[in-house]
Write a protein that holds these residues in place. Structure first.
Motif, PDB file in Angstrom:
ATOM      1  N   MET A 288       0.619  -1.280   0.096  1.00 44.47           N
ATOM      2  CA  MET A 288       0.040  -0.075   0.198  1.00 44.47           C
ATOM      3  C   MET A 288       0.941   1.344   0.011  1.00 44.47           C
ATOM      4  N   LYS A 289       2.223   1.205  -0.407  1.00 43.06           N
ATOM      5  CA  LYS A 289       2.960   2.142  -0.442  1.00 43.06           C
ATOM      6  C   LYS A 289       2.569   3.458  -1.350  1.00 43.06           C
ATOM      7  N   HIS A 290       1.815   3.228  -2.352  1.00 38.01           N
ATOM      8  CA  HIS A 290       1.342   4.136  -3.357  1.00 38.01           C
ATOM      9  C   HIS A 290      -0.107   4.852  -2.800  1.00 38.01           C
ATOM     10  N   LEU A 291      -0.390   4.371  -1.743  1.00 37.87           N
ATOM     11  CA  LEU A 291      -1.592   5.047  -1.219  1.00 37.87           C
ATOM     12  C   LEU A 291      -1.306   5.672   0.018  1.00 37.87           C
ATOM     13  N   ASN A 292      -1.380   7.167   0.213  1.00 37.22           N
ATOM     14  CA  ASN A 292      -0.838   7.615   1.176  1.00 37.22           C
ATOM     15  C   ASN A 292      -1.996   7.980   2.470  1.00 37.22           C
ATOM     16  N   PRO A 293      -1.745   8.152   3.572  1.00 39.70           N
ATOM     17  CA  PRO A 293      -2.729   8.222   4.610  1.00 39.70           C
ATOM     18  C   PRO A 293      -4.034   8.942   4.224  1.00 39.70           C
ATOM     19  N   SER A 294      -4.073   9.970   3.478  1.00 38.91           N
ATOM     20  CA  SER A 294      -5.068  10.856   3.055  1.00 38.91           C
ATOM     21  C   SER A 294      -6.054   9.893   1.975  1.00 38.91           C
ATOM     22  N   ASP A 295      -5.154   9.236   1.036  1.00 36.81           N
ATOM     23  CA  ASP A 295      -5.866   8.620   0.010  1.00 36.81           C
ATOM     24  C   ASP A 295      -6.533   7.299   0.960  1.00 36.81           C
ATOM     25  N   LEU A 296      -6.072   6.451   1.848  1.00 34.59           N
ATOM     26  CA  LEU A 296      -6.641   5.733   2.504  1.00 34.59           C
ATOM     27  C   LEU A 296      -7.840   6.175   3.366  1.00 34.59           C
ATOM     28  N   ASP A 297      -7.811   7.268   3.946  1.00 33.51           N
ATOM     29  CA  ASP A 297      -8.919   7.802   4.608  1.00 33.51           C
ATOM     30  C   ASP A 297     -10.166   8.196   3.787  1.00 33.51           C
ATOM     31  N   ASP A 298      -9.864   8.732   2.579  1.00 34.96           N
ATOM     32  CA  ASP A 298     -10.914   8.841   1.430  1.00 34.96           C
ATOM     33  C   ASP A 298     -11.402   7.802   1.166  1.00 34.96           C
ATOM     34  N   LEU A 299     -10.638   6.827   0.770  1.00 30.66           N
ATOM     35  CA  LEU A 299     -11.153   5.316   0.354  1.00 30.66           C
ATOM     36  C   LEU A 299     -11.876   4.706   1.424  1.00 30.66           C
ATOM     37  N   ALA A 300     -11.371   4.828   2.658  1.00 29.76           N
ATOM     38  CA  ALA A 300     -12.448   4.387   3.966  1.00 29.76           C
ATOM     39  C   ALA A 300     -13.631   5.172   3.887  1.00 29.76           C
ATOM     40  N   ARG A 301     -13.782   6.241   3.812  1.00 30.66           N
ATOM     41  CA  ARG A 301     -14.952   7.023   3.908  1.00 30.66           C
ATOM     42  C   ARG A 301     -15.737   6.695   2.674  1.00 30.66           C
ATOM     43  N   ARG A 302     -15.089   6.386   1.520  1.00 29.32           N
ATOM     44  CA  ARG A 302     -16.276   6.066   0.435  1.00 29.32           C
ATOM     45  C   ARG A 302     -16.681   4.655   0.679  1.00 29.32           C
ATOM     46  N   LEU A 303     -15.990   3.628   1.358  1.00 26.98           N
ATOM     47  CA  LEU A 303     -16.283   2.441   1.515  1.00 26.98           C
ATOM     48  C   LEU A 303     -17.707   2.406   2.262  1.00 26.98           C
ATOM     49  N   GLN A 304     -17.470   3.167   3.538  1.00 30.30           N
ATOM     50  CA  GLN A 304     -18.396   3.258   4.640  1.00 30.30           C
ATOM     51  C   GLN A 304     -19.751   4.019   3.869  1.00 30.30           C
ATOM     52  N   ALA A 305     -19.378   4.931   3.256  1.00 29.17           N
ATOM     53  CA  ALA A 305     -20.525   5.497   2.674  1.00 29.17           C
ATOM     54  C   ALA A 305     -21.545   4.684   1.532  1.00 29.17           C
ATOM     55  N   ARG A 306     -20.731   3.771   0.786  1.00 25.75           N
ATOM     56  CA  ARG A 306     -21.192   2.579   0.179  1.00 25.75           C
ATOM     57  C   ARG A 306     -22.016   1.621   1.087  1.00 25.75           C
ATOM     58  N   LYS A 307     -21.337   1.447   1.939  1.00 16.03           N
ATOM     59  CA  LYS A 307     -21.965   0.298   3.051  1.00 16.03           C
ATOM     60  C   LYS A 307     -23.426   0.681   3.551  1.00 16.03           C
ATOM     61  N   ARG A 308     -23.431   2.144   3.946  1.00 17.14           N
ATOM     62  CA  ARG A 308     -24.552   2.825   4.535  1.00 17.14           C
ATOM     63  C   ARG A 308     -25.588   2.762   3.538  1.00 17.14           C
ATOM     64  N   GLU A 309     -25.167   2.911   2.156  1.00 13.08           N
ATOM     65  CA  GLU A 309     -26.007   3.114   0.937  1.00 13.08           C
ATOM     66  C   GLU A 309     -26.695   1.752   0.711  1.00 13.08           C
ATOM     67  N   VAL A 310     -26.131   0.596   0.659  1.00 13.61           N
ATOM     68  CA  VAL A 310     -26.482  -0.524   0.621  1.00 13.61           C
ATOM     69  C   VAL A 310     -27.539  -1.218   1.689  1.00 13.61           C
ATOM     70  N   LEU A 311     -26.955  -0.736   2.956  1.00  8.84           N
ATOM     71  CA  LEU A 311     -27.865  -1.457   4.152  1.00  8.84           C
ATOM     72  C   LEU A 311     -29.212  -0.461   4.104  1.00  8.84           C
ATOM     73  N   ASN A 312     -29.182   0.640   3.550  1.00  7.86           N
ATOM     74  CA  ASN A 312     -30.454   1.431   3.372  1.00  7.86           C
ATOM     75  C   ASN A 312     -31.360   0.897   2.279  1.00  7.86           C
ATOM     76  N   GLU A 313     -30.654   0.463   1.240  1.00  9.01           N
ATOM     77  CA  GLU A 313     -31.125  -0.407   0.077  1.00  9.01           C
ATOM     78  C   GLU A 313     -31.988  -1.587   0.507  1.00  9.01           C
ATOM     79  N   LEU A 314     -31.030  -2.153   1.372  1.00  5.98           N
ATOM     80  CA  LEU A 314     -31.722  -3.656   1.851  1.00  5.98           C
ATOM     81  C   LEU A 314     -32.686  -3.508   2.892  1.00  5.98           C
ATOM     82  N   GLY A 315     -32.823  -2.272   3.687  1.00  7.70           N
ATOM     83  CA  GLY A 315     -33.915  -2.248   4.720  1.00  7.70           C
ATOM     84  C   GLY A 315     -35.038  -1.619   3.677  1.00  7.70           C
ATOM     85  N   ALA A 316     -34.808  -0.908   2.628  1.00  2.11           N
ATOM     86  CA  ALA A 316     -36.203  -0.577   1.883  1.00  2.11           C
ATOM     87  C   ALA A 316     -36.964  -1.743   1.165  1.00  2.11           C
TER      88      ALA A 316
END
Length: 124
Positions: A1-29
């Motif tokens: 993961m040397k090519h990913l700096n801490p800022s990149d990793l934070d951004d990607l982690a936020r994207r993954l968490q947002a996608r997870k919330r989106e999918v959970l909302n869809e499953l709930g609906a």
């Protein structure tokens, strides 16, 4: 993961968490009754076509639920790879997956070259 700096990793982690919330909302609906479908009791006359349409709508809903479940699994696996320090490495060649690919597809497990090979094998 040397090519990913801490800022990149934070951004990607936020994207993954947002996608997870989106999918959970869809499953709930997805647990809510179908809207706008032909339901028994809405008409005095009930036909086999009504039953077929209701079954088709159920099939579509269940297919959408399956897609959401698979997406949720992919997101959770990506989050686990992130936690284990393996995120951003191709599972086939162990090379780094470019940041641009991860931004477009945060759950990517393969570099573009290996993904192309995998898809070609599936077609044959």
């Amino acid at each position: 993961m040397k090519h990913l700096n801490p800022s990149d990793l934070d951004d990607l982690a936020r994207r993954l968490q947002a996608r997870k919330r989106e999918v959970l909302n869809e499953l709930g609906a997805a647990g809510t009754p179908l809207q706008g479908g032909v339901l028994a009791g809405e008409h005095e006359v009930h036909s086999h076509a009504d039953d077929a349409e209701a079954e088709r709508l159920d099939d579509v809903r269940f297919a959408e639920i399956e897609v959401d479940r698979n997406t949720l699994i992919e997101v959770e696996q990506a989050q686990q790879r992130l936690a284990n320090g393996l995120y951003g490495l191709c599972i086939d060649c162990n090379e780094e997956i470019p940041l641009e690919r991860l931004l477009a597809q945060p759950t990517a497990i393969r570099c573009a070259a290996c993904q192309t090979k995998t898809e070609a094998k599936r077609r044959h």
